[in-house]
Design a protein around this motif. Structure first.
Motif, PDB file in Angstrom:
ATOM      1  N   THR A  24       0.832  -1.210   0.000  1.00  0.00           N
ATOM      2  CA  THR A  24       0.000   0.000   0.000  1.00  0.00           C
ATOM      3  C   THR A  24       0.865   1.258   0.000  1.00  0.00           C
ATOM      4  OG1 THR A  24      -1.462  -1.286   1.445  1.00  0.00           O
ATOM      5  CG2 THR A  24      -2.015   1.035   1.130  1.00  0.00           C
ATOM      6  N   ILE A  25       1.922   1.236   0.794  1.00  0.00           N
ATOM      7  CA  ILE A  25       2.794   2.421   0.899  1.00  0.00           C
ATOM      8  C   ILE A  25       3.305   2.808  -0.485  1.00  0.00           C
ATOM      9  CG2 ILE A  25       4.944   3.321   1.900  1.00  0.00           C
ATOM     10  CD1 ILE A  25       4.690   1.160   4.060  1.00  0.00           C
ATOM     11  N   THR A  26       3.818   1.823  -1.221  1.00  0.00           N
ATOM     12  CA  THR A  26       4.378   2.098  -2.545  1.00  0.00           C
ATOM     13  C   THR A  26       3.287   2.533  -3.518  1.00  0.00           C
ATOM     14  OG1 THR A  26       6.012   0.401  -2.113  1.00  0.00           O
ATOM     15  CG2 THR A  26       5.788   1.097  -4.391  1.00  0.00           C
ATOM     16  N   LEU A  27       2.186   1.779  -3.543  1.00  0.00           N
ATOM     17  CA  LEU A  27       1.116   2.096  -4.499  1.00  0.00           C
ATOM     18  C   LEU A  27       0.550   3.487  -4.250  1.00  0.00           C
ATOM     19  CD1 LEU A  27      -0.899  -1.270  -4.521  1.00  0.00           C
ATOM     20  CD2 LEU A  27       0.568  -0.385  -6.346  1.00  0.00           C
ATOM     21  N   ALA A  28       0.257   3.785  -2.979  1.00  0.00           N
ATOM     22  CA  ALA A  28      -0.403   5.059  -2.658  1.00  0.00           C
ATOM     23  C   ALA A  28       0.542   6.235  -2.874  1.00  0.00           C
ATOM     24  CB  ALA A  28      -0.908   5.028  -1.217  1.00  0.00           C
ATOM     25  N   SER A  29       1.819   6.062  -2.521  1.00  0.00           N
ATOM     26  CA  SER A  29       2.729   7.206  -2.667  1.00  0.00           C
ATOM     27  C   SER A  29       3.117   7.440  -4.132  1.00  0.00           C
ATOM     28  CB  SER A  29       3.958   7.040  -1.770  1.00  0.00           C
ATOM     29  OG  SER A  29       4.586   5.831  -2.083  1.00  0.00           O
ATOM     30  N   ARG A  30       3.171   6.366  -4.926  1.00  0.00           N
ATOM     31  CA  ARG A  30       3.513   6.558  -6.352  1.00  0.00           C
ATOM     32  C   ARG A  30       2.325   7.020  -7.183  1.00  0.00           C
ATOM     33  NH1 ARG A  30       7.072   1.246  -7.811  1.00  0.00           N
ATOM     34  NH2 ARG A  30       8.841   1.681  -6.483  1.00  0.00           N
ATOM     35  N   ASN A  31       1.114   6.896  -6.643  1.00  0.00           N
ATOM     36  CA  ASN A  31      -0.093   7.274  -7.387  1.00  0.00           C
ATOM     37  C   ASN A  31      -0.936   8.219  -6.537  1.00  0.00           C
ATOM     38  OD1 ASN A  31      -0.027   5.256  -9.835  1.00  0.00           O
ATOM     39  ND2 ASN A  31       0.488   4.044  -8.016  1.00  0.00           N
ATOM     40  N   PRO A  32      -0.400   9.419  -6.283  1.00  0.00           N
ATOM     41  CA  PRO A  32      -1.071  10.326  -5.341  1.00  0.00           C
ATOM     42  C   PRO A  32      -2.444  10.801  -5.811  1.00  0.00           C
ATOM     43  CG  PRO A  32       0.774  11.434  -6.447  1.00  0.00           C
ATOM     44  CD  PRO A  32       0.851   9.994  -6.826  1.00  0.00           C
ATOM     45  N   GLY A  33      -2.684  10.723  -7.126  1.00  0.00           N
ATOM     46  CA  GLY A  33      -3.977  11.186  -7.638  1.00  0.00           C
ATOM     47  C   GLY A  33      -5.052  10.116  -7.589  1.00  0.00           C
ATOM     48  N   ALA A  34      -4.654   8.875  -7.303  1.00  0.00           N
ATOM     49  CA  ALA A  34      -5.638   7.789  -7.215  1.00  0.00           C
ATOM     50  C   ALA A  34      -6.065   7.622  -5.756  1.00  0.00           C
ATOM     51  CB  ALA A  34      -5.019   6.489  -7.724  1.00  0.00           C
ATOM     52  N   ARG A  35      -7.260   7.066  -5.558  1.00  0.00           N
ATOM     53  CA  ARG A  35      -7.709   6.775  -4.188  1.00  0.00           C
ATOM     54  C   ARG A  35      -7.761   5.267  -3.996  1.00  0.00           C
ATOM     55  NH1 ARG A  35     -12.984   8.237  -3.302  1.00  0.00           N
ATOM     56  NH2 ARG A  35     -13.285   8.362  -5.543  1.00  0.00           N
ATOM     57  N   PHE A  36      -7.355   4.822  -2.828  1.00  0.00           N
ATOM     58  CA  PHE A  36      -7.262   3.391  -2.559  1.00  0.00           C
ATOM     59  C   PHE A  36      -8.172   2.998  -1.402  1.00  0.00           C
ATOM     60  CE2 PHE A  36      -3.417   4.592  -4.667  1.00  0.00           C
ATOM     61  CZ  PHE A  36      -3.082   3.506  -5.466  1.00  0.00           C
ATOM     62  N   VAL A  37      -8.900   1.908  -1.601  1.00  0.00           N
ATOM     63  CA  VAL A  37      -9.630   1.278  -0.498  1.00  0.00           C
ATOM     64  C   VAL A  37      -8.895  -0.038  -0.252  1.00  0.00           C
ATOM     65  CG1 VAL A  37     -11.803   0.262   0.266  1.00  0.00           C
ATOM     66  CG2 VAL A  37     -11.815   2.334  -1.159  1.00  0.00           C
ATOM     67  N   CYS A  38      -8.301  -0.163   0.942  1.00  0.00           N
ATOM     68  CA  CYS A  38      -7.457  -1.326   1.213  1.00  0.00           C
ATOM     69  C   CYS A  38      -8.098  -2.176   2.300  1.00  0.00           C
ATOM     70  CB  CYS A  38      -6.059  -0.872   1.624  1.00  0.00           C
ATOM     71  SG  CYS A  38      -5.277   0.073   0.305  1.00  0.00           S
ATOM     72  N   THR A  39      -8.324  -3.444   1.960  1.00  0.00           N
ATOM     73  CA  THR A  39      -9.068  -4.312   2.870  1.00  0.00           C
ATOM     74  C   THR A  39      -8.218  -5.505   3.292  1.00  0.00           C
ATOM     75  OG1 THR A  39      -9.943  -5.621   1.035  1.00  0.00           O
ATOM     76  CG2 THR A  39     -11.253  -3.740   1.746  1.00  0.00           C
ATOM     77  N   ASP A  40      -8.554  -6.024   4.463  1.00  0.00           N
ATOM     78  CA  ASP A  40      -7.942  -7.265   4.922  1.00  0.00           C
ATOM     79  C   ASP A  40      -8.910  -7.897   5.908  1.00  0.00           C
ATOM     80  OD1 ASP A  40      -4.843  -8.402   4.736  1.00  0.00           O
ATOM     81  OD2 ASP A  40      -5.941  -9.131   6.490  1.00  0.00           O
ATOM     82  N   ILE A  41      -8.777  -9.202   6.078  1.00  0.00           N
ATOM     83  CA  ILE A  41      -9.643  -9.910   7.026  1.00  0.00           C
ATOM     84  C   ILE A  41      -9.149  -9.701   8.458  1.00  0.00           C
ATOM     85  CG2 ILE A  41      -8.428 -12.136   7.042  1.00  0.00           C
ATOM     86  CD1 ILE A  41     -11.237 -13.431   6.634  1.00  0.00           C
ATOM     87  N   SER A  42      -7.877  -9.338   8.589  1.00  0.00           N
ATOM     88  CA  SER A  42      -7.272  -9.224   9.921  1.00  0.00           C
ATOM     89  C   SER A  42      -7.300  -7.784  10.449  1.00  0.00           C
ATOM     90  CB  SER A  42      -5.819  -9.723   9.851  1.00  0.00           C
ATOM     91  OG  SER A  42      -5.074  -9.215  10.926  1.00  0.00           O
ATOM     92  N   ALA A  43      -8.041  -7.585  11.541  1.00  0.00           N
ATOM     93  CA  ALA A  43      -8.117  -6.248  12.157  1.00  0.00           C
ATOM     94  C   ALA A  43      -6.743  -5.834  12.690  1.00  0.00           C
ATOM     95  CB  ALA A  43      -9.138  -6.271  13.287  1.00  0.00           C
ATOM     96  N   GLU A  44      -5.993  -6.810  13.172  1.00  0.00           N
ATOM     97  CA  GLU A  44      -4.659  -6.532  13.730  1.00  0.00           C
ATOM     98  C   GLU A  44      -3.719  -5.984  12.642  1.00  0.00           C
ATOM     99  OE1 GLU A  44      -3.286 -10.072  15.659  1.00  0.00           O
ATOM    100  OE2 GLU A  44      -1.318  -9.177  16.014  1.00  0.00           O
ATOM    101  N   SER A  45      -3.729  -6.616  11.475  1.00  0.00           N
ATOM    102  CA  SER A  45      -2.886  -6.133  10.366  1.00  0.00           C
ATOM    103  C   SER A  45      -3.332  -4.747   9.919  1.00  0.00           C
ATOM    104  CB  SER A  45      -2.956  -7.101   9.176  1.00  0.00           C
ATOM    105  OG  SER A  45      -2.394  -8.332   9.533  1.00  0.00           O
ATOM    106  N   LEU A  46      -4.657  -4.542   9.841  1.00  0.00           N
ATOM    107  CA  LEU A  46      -5.164  -3.240   9.400  1.00  0.00           C
ATOM    108  C   LEU A  46      -4.749  -2.131  10.360  1.00  0.00           C
ATOM    109  CD1 LEU A  46      -8.741  -4.251   8.214  1.00  0.00           C
ATOM    110  CD2 LEU A  46      -6.927  -3.318   6.770  1.00  0.00           C
ATOM    111  N   ALA A  47      -4.735  -2.440  11.656  1.00  0.00           N
ATOM    112  CA  ALA A  47      -4.329  -1.428  12.645  1.00  0.00           C
ATOM    113  C   ALA A  47      -2.891  -0.989  12.369  1.00  0.00           C
ATOM    114  CB  ALA A  47      -4.459  -1.997  14.053  1.00  0.00           C
ATOM    115  N   LYS A  48      -2.031  -1.953  12.022  1.00  0.00           N
ATOM    116  CA  LYS A  48      -0.631  -1.604  11.690  1.00  0.00           C
ATOM    117  C   LYS A  48      -0.569  -0.824  10.376  1.00  0.00           C
ATOM    118  CE  LYS A  48       1.573  -5.374  14.139  1.00  0.00           C
ATOM    119  NZ  LYS A  48       1.789  -6.810  14.018  1.00  0.00           N
TER     120      LYS A  48
END
Ligand SMILES: C[S@@+](CC[C@H](N)C(=O)[O-])C[C@H]1O[C@@H](n2cnc3c(N)ncnc32)[C@H](O)[C@@H]1O
Length: 237
Positions: A24-48
């Motif tokens: 996500t870090i790479t995708l979002a920073s290289r594509n600042p004009g795009a918007r990302f919805v990032c999902t995961d099944i793990s709440a713990e991973s999402l918190a990080k």
């Protein structure tokens, strides 16, 4: 792996199975004009993942098999190192397809542990590597899934499926790769299945120790070399 992935300004991208946000870090920073919805099944991973504080990213807990999004919501979908963990990857791809707009694309990146070879290659190092493949298979995953991206995406109904192999090669002249890929990714991954491998009787303690030592030799020796293949697929809804 991500160098040739770019999303136009204004596009809405779903990253399914984002984990702690490594891609996500790479995708979002290289594509600042795009918007990302990032999902995961793990709440713990999402918190990080949220700790990265990325302006153009929204994180949301969601199971790939129960996508909470309306049909045709996204311009693009991105999935990396997720299918290998799923018992039914085609079913997962079939769940992702409808949330894409007509003509929207999906990008899928997976490794293939069968593509891995190194020098010097000893019986013990091969044994611990096979433990990793067999341990993941026991969990219902497939660490050899890279070679299957074309048939999986085709079976799931995607069109114009294009797969490209991405080789990683390391030797002593590329110490950053030896450290980042061989030591911190490959060997760390194998070490992660030690308990499971011994409990399942896939090998014994002595062979395990020898195998890990031998893999470390590949990274430490001046004549060690290491090869691995990732597969990247892009397809249309
Ligand atoms: C190896 S990680 C990859 C993370 C990230 N894509 C990357 O490349 O760094 C696999 C991720 O898939 C997630 N995952 C597994 N099954 C899932 C499911 N059914 N729905 C959503 N996420 C899932 C796991 O929680 C984990 O975060």
């Amino acid at each position: 792996l991500l160098g040739d992935t770019s999303y136009p300004a204004g596009s809405l991208v779903l990253e399914a199975g984002c984990g702690v946000g490594a891609k996500t870090i790479t995708l979002a920073s290289r594509n600042p004009g795009a918007r990302f919805v990032c999902t995961d099944i793990s709440a713990e991973s999402l918190a990080k993942a949220k700790e990265h504080n990325l302006d153009n990213v929204t994180f949301q807990q969601a199971d790939i098999f129960a996508m909470p999004f309306p049909a045709a919501m996204f311009d693009h979908v991105f999935v990396c190192h997720v299918l290998e963990h799923l018992t039914d990857p085609v079913a997962a791809l079939r769940k992702l397809r409808p949330v894409l707009k007509p003509g929207g694309t999906i990008t899928v990146i997976e490794g293939d542990h069968g593509s891995c070879y190194w020098h010097p290659e000893t019986l013990a190092s091969q044994t611990v590597w096979q433990c990793l493949i067999r341990a993941q298979a026991r969990l219902g995953g497939d660490s050899l899934i890279g070679r299957r991206l074309f048939p999986l995406l085709t079976e799931a109904g995607f069109a114009d499926v294009r797969v490209s192999p991405r080789a990683v090669y390391c030797d002593a002249s590329r110490q950053d790769w030896v450290d980042g890929f061989v030591r911190k990714t490959i060997i760390a991954m194998v070490e992660g299945v030690k308990t499971q491998s011994l409990e399942l009787g896939l090998t014994d303690e002595q062979t395990w120790r020898q195998g890990i030592d031998d893999l470390n030799q590949v990274a430490d020796r001046s004549d060690g070399t290491f090869n691995y293949m990732f597969f990247k697929a892009v397809a249309e809804r």
